[in-house]
Design a protein around this motif. Sequence first.
Motif, PDB file in Angstrom:
ATOM      1  N   TYR A 274       1.954  -9.417  -0.887  1.00 35.88           N
ATOM      2  CA  TYR A 274       1.269 -10.067  -2.012  1.00 35.88           C
ATOM      3  C   TYR A 274       0.143  -9.195  -2.564  1.00 35.88           C
ATOM      4  CZ  TYR A 274       4.041 -14.103  -0.780  1.00 35.88           C
ATOM      5  OH  TYR A 274       5.109 -14.932  -0.530  1.00 35.88           O
ATOM      6  N   SER A 275      -0.479  -8.385  -1.708  1.00 35.99           N
ATOM      7  CA  SER A 275      -1.532  -7.493  -2.203  1.00 35.99           C
ATOM      8  C   SER A 275      -0.927  -6.453  -3.142  1.00 35.99           C
ATOM      9  CB  SER A 275      -2.234  -6.778  -1.048  1.00 35.99           C
ATOM     10  OG  SER A 275      -2.660  -7.709  -0.092  1.00 35.99           O
TER      11      SER A 275
ATOM     12  N   ILE B 233      -8.162  -5.937 -22.480  1.00 39.47           N
ATOM     13  CA  ILE B 233      -8.568  -7.053 -21.608  1.00 39.47           C
ATOM     14  C   ILE B 233      -9.631  -6.562 -20.640  1.00 39.47           C
ATOM     15  CG2 ILE B 233      -7.829  -8.656 -19.790  1.00 39.47           C
ATOM     16  CD1 ILE B 233      -5.220  -8.951 -21.081  1.00 39.47           C
ATOM     17  N   GLN B 234     -10.722  -7.293 -20.545  1.00 31.94           N
ATOM     18  CA  GLN B 234     -11.825  -6.865 -19.678  1.00 31.94           C
ATOM     19  C   GLN B 234     -11.638  -7.352 -18.237  1.00 31.94           C
ATOM     20  OE1 GLN B 234     -14.126  -4.608 -20.257  1.00 31.94           O
ATOM     21  NE2 GLN B 234     -12.984  -4.349 -22.164  1.00 31.94           N
ATOM     22  N   ASP B 235     -11.469  -8.655 -18.093  1.00 34.72           N
ATOM     23  CA  ASP B 235     -11.376  -9.216 -16.754  1.00 34.72           C
ATOM     24  C   ASP B 235      -9.911  -9.455 -16.385  1.00 34.72           C
ATOM     25  OD1 ASP B 235     -12.233 -10.141 -14.405  1.00 34.72           O
ATOM     26  OD2 ASP B 235     -13.096 -12.026 -15.132  1.00 34.72           O
ATOM     27  N   VAL B 236      -9.262  -8.430 -15.868  1.00 35.95           N
ATOM     28  CA  VAL B 236      -7.811  -8.495 -15.656  1.00 35.95           C
ATOM     29  C   VAL B 236      -7.431  -9.371 -14.460  1.00 35.95           C
ATOM     30  CG1 VAL B 236      -5.732  -7.107 -15.413  1.00 35.95           C
ATOM     31  CG2 VAL B 236      -7.705  -6.155 -16.529  1.00 35.95           C
ATOM     32  N   PHE B 237      -8.304  -9.427 -13.465  1.00 39.59           N
ATOM     33  CA  PHE B 237      -7.942 -10.098 -12.211  1.00 39.59           C
ATOM     34  C   PHE B 237      -7.430 -11.543 -12.400  1.00 39.59           C
ATOM     35  CE2 PHE B 237      -9.067 -12.372  -8.286  1.00 39.59           C
ATOM     36  CZ  PHE B 237      -8.302 -11.665  -7.378  1.00 39.59           C
ATOM     37  N   PRO B 238      -8.206 -12.419 -13.074  1.00 40.67           N
ATOM     38  CA  PRO B 238      -7.692 -13.793 -13.248  1.00 40.67           C
ATOM     39  C   PRO B 238      -6.443 -13.850 -14.132  1.00 40.67           C
ATOM     40  CG  PRO B 238      -9.798 -13.520 -14.407  1.00 40.67           C
ATOM     41  CD  PRO B 238      -9.575 -12.270 -13.608  1.00 40.67           C
TER      42      PRO B 238
ATOM     43  N   HIS C 126      -7.817  -1.206   1.606  1.00 40.72           N
ATOM     44  CA  HIS C 126      -8.791  -1.150   0.527  1.00 40.72           C
ATOM     45  C   HIS C 126      -8.805   0.248  -0.105  1.00 40.72           C
ATOM     46  CE1 HIS C 126     -12.742  -0.903  -1.412  1.00 40.72           C
ATOM     47  NE2 HIS C 126     -12.610  -2.216  -1.582  1.00 40.72           N
ATOM     48  N   LYS C 127      -8.798   1.233   0.750  1.00 45.62           N
ATOM     49  CA  LYS C 127      -8.820   2.623   0.266  1.00 45.62           C
ATOM     50  C   LYS C 127      -7.551   2.891  -0.560  1.00 45.62           C
ATOM     51  CE  LYS C 127      -9.592   7.241   2.173  1.00 45.62           C
ATOM     52  NZ  LYS C 127      -8.307   7.919   2.328  1.00 45.62           N
ATOM     53  N   TYR C 128      -6.439   2.458  -0.017  1.00 41.25           N
ATOM     54  CA  TYR C 128      -5.153   2.654  -0.687  1.00 41.25           C
ATOM     55  C   TYR C 128      -5.169   2.028  -2.088  1.00 41.25           C
ATOM     56  CZ  TYR C 128      -0.154   1.674  -1.572  1.00 41.25           C
ATOM     57  OH  TYR C 128       1.095   1.568  -2.141  1.00 41.25           O
TER      58      TYR C 128
ATOM     59  N   ASP D 230     -11.397  -5.315  -3.428  1.00 43.75           N
ATOM     60  CA  ASP D 230     -11.957  -6.388  -2.598  1.00 43.75           C
ATOM     61  C   ASP D 230     -11.456  -7.762  -3.053  1.00 43.75           C
ATOM     62  OD1 ASP D 230     -13.499  -5.432  -0.485  1.00 43.75           O
ATOM     63  OD2 ASP D 230     -15.045  -4.735  -1.885  1.00 43.75           O
ATOM     64  N   LEU D 231     -11.446  -7.961  -4.370  1.00 39.26           N
ATOM     65  CA  LEU D 231     -10.968  -9.249  -4.894  1.00 39.26           C
ATOM     66  C   LEU D 231      -9.524  -9.495  -4.469  1.00 39.26           C
ATOM     67  CD1 LEU D 231     -12.311  -9.203  -8.590  1.00 39.26           C
ATOM     68  CD2 LEU D 231     -13.064 -10.701  -6.723  1.00 39.26           C
ATOM     69  N   ILE D 232      -8.708  -8.459  -4.576  1.00 44.54           N
ATOM     70  CA  ILE D 232      -7.284  -8.592  -4.212  1.00 44.54           C
ATOM     71  C   ILE D 232      -7.149  -8.979  -2.741  1.00 44.54           C
ATOM     72  CG2 ILE D 232      -5.110  -7.322  -3.879  1.00 44.54           C
ATOM     73  CD1 ILE D 232      -5.877  -5.588  -6.305  1.00 44.54           C
ATOM     74  N   LEU D 233      -7.857  -8.243  -1.876  1.00 46.87           N
ATOM     75  CA  LEU D 233      -7.695  -8.476  -0.439  1.00 46.87           C
ATOM     76  C   LEU D 233      -8.288  -9.809   0.003  1.00 46.87           C
ATOM     77  CD1 LEU D 233      -8.247  -4.827   0.803  1.00 46.87           C
ATOM     78  CD2 LEU D 233      -6.090  -6.070   0.597  1.00 46.87           C
ATOM     79  N   ASP D 234      -9.351 -10.249  -0.679  1.00 48.44           N
ATOM     80  CA  ASP D 234      -9.883 -11.589  -0.383  1.00 48.44           C
ATOM     81  C   ASP D 234      -8.843 -12.642  -0.757  1.00 48.44           C
ATOM     82  OD1 ASP D 234     -12.258 -10.580   0.449  1.00 48.44           O
ATOM     83  OD2 ASP D 234     -13.340 -10.961  -1.426  1.00 48.44           O
TER      84      ASP D 234
END
Length: 355
Positions: free
Chosen positions: A249-250, A267-272, A217-219, A237-241
């Motif tokens: 994959y992370s 782009i605001q919400d990049v994760f999805p 997470h820190k990394y 956190d989203l990535i690791l979940d």
Amino acid sequence: MENPFKFGTVVDEEYFTDRVNEVTYIRQFINSPNHLVLISPRRFGKSSVVAKALKLSGRRSITVNLQQVTSVQDLSAKILREFFKLYPLERIRHFFEHFRIVPTITSNPVSGAISVSFVPGVDSNTLLEDVMGLLEKTSTEKDRLVFVLDEFQEIKEIAPKLDKQLRSIMQDQKHINYIMLGSQESMMSEIFENKKSPFYHFGEMMRLGKLPRADFHKYLSERLSGFFPETSGQIADLILDYTSCHPYYSQQLAATIWQIKALQPDIQDVFPVAINYIVRTHGLDYERLWIKLNRTNKWILQHLASGSPLQTGEHRTSTIYSALKRLQKEGYVIYSDGYELEDPFYRQWIIETNS
Ligand SMILES: Nc1ncnc2c1ncn2[C@@H]1O[C@H](COP(=O)(O)OP(=O)(O)OP(=O)(O)O)[C@@H](O)[C@H]1O
Ligand SMILES: [Mg+2]
């Protein structure tokens, strides 16, 4: 700015995190006269952790990946080629006087790459003995070579009785530490834990897990903070979940998030968007894999993907268990905290295409 995440190859320096205890353990281990067997599912970081330990220890080492070896002759040639990276030919020329079958060695004057070949039809067992003998002759008690054999479970596939032959050669060696890596748990256990196997109890077994969440997470959040000063911790956190802390994959997901933000800063919400991008990019491969599966396997993968229980009475427990074992062997499923799909993006694809 360069992407601060890296996936697919051996990682080192700033791309390598944690594994402190593992690196210390491997370093200590290769200072003893013993051999090490390191097992983990694919892409958990075996090659990286071993490379790191070797680099810090400063020991001479060679690595051969058995997945790329086609025959005993080819194995001998590949070992020699690796060996020439450690020693210039001039320094070890005299050792070849003892070779019963002399190899043809050519060096590309431009690239410096060495190629090794043998006269066709030679006795490949003699060849392997001579090559392995060379490794031992150039090593001493104080300067032991480390020989890393990657994807060691392939030993069974290269040639009949190769495992027996290799084991009997190794028996007489005193100044080499072997590190065997493997990603197929069941085959590796069969090789090193079955009393009838020539490699029974050959080395200490070590299993590599996923990266510890806090360190990873820190990394991730440190590297994401340039683009996401406010939300880097949340995104980590989203990535690791999403990846359950899978090292490869992370890093892949983090690299994609970073890349998309670099190219499309609005782009605001990049994760999805990043997940969607990866799933779409692999869609064709996923489909090819899917159509090759039989019905039971499809059923199991669907249930694992959606997190539904497998014991529904629809299939017998023994059927489910043997299918899981097979899917694990083929790399679709891994066993970490429980059975899970190896690739979280394939999991996503399965959920989307089956709903
Ligand atoms: N210690 C680490 N810190 C950060 N990322 C890591 C670490 N170890 C592995 N990774 C990530 O996982 C990827 C795979 O690592 P590596 O090639 O070492 O694994 P492997 O188990 O040898 O894989 P394979 O089964 O393909 O041989 C790396 O490219 C990197 O993205
Ligand atoms: Mg590897």
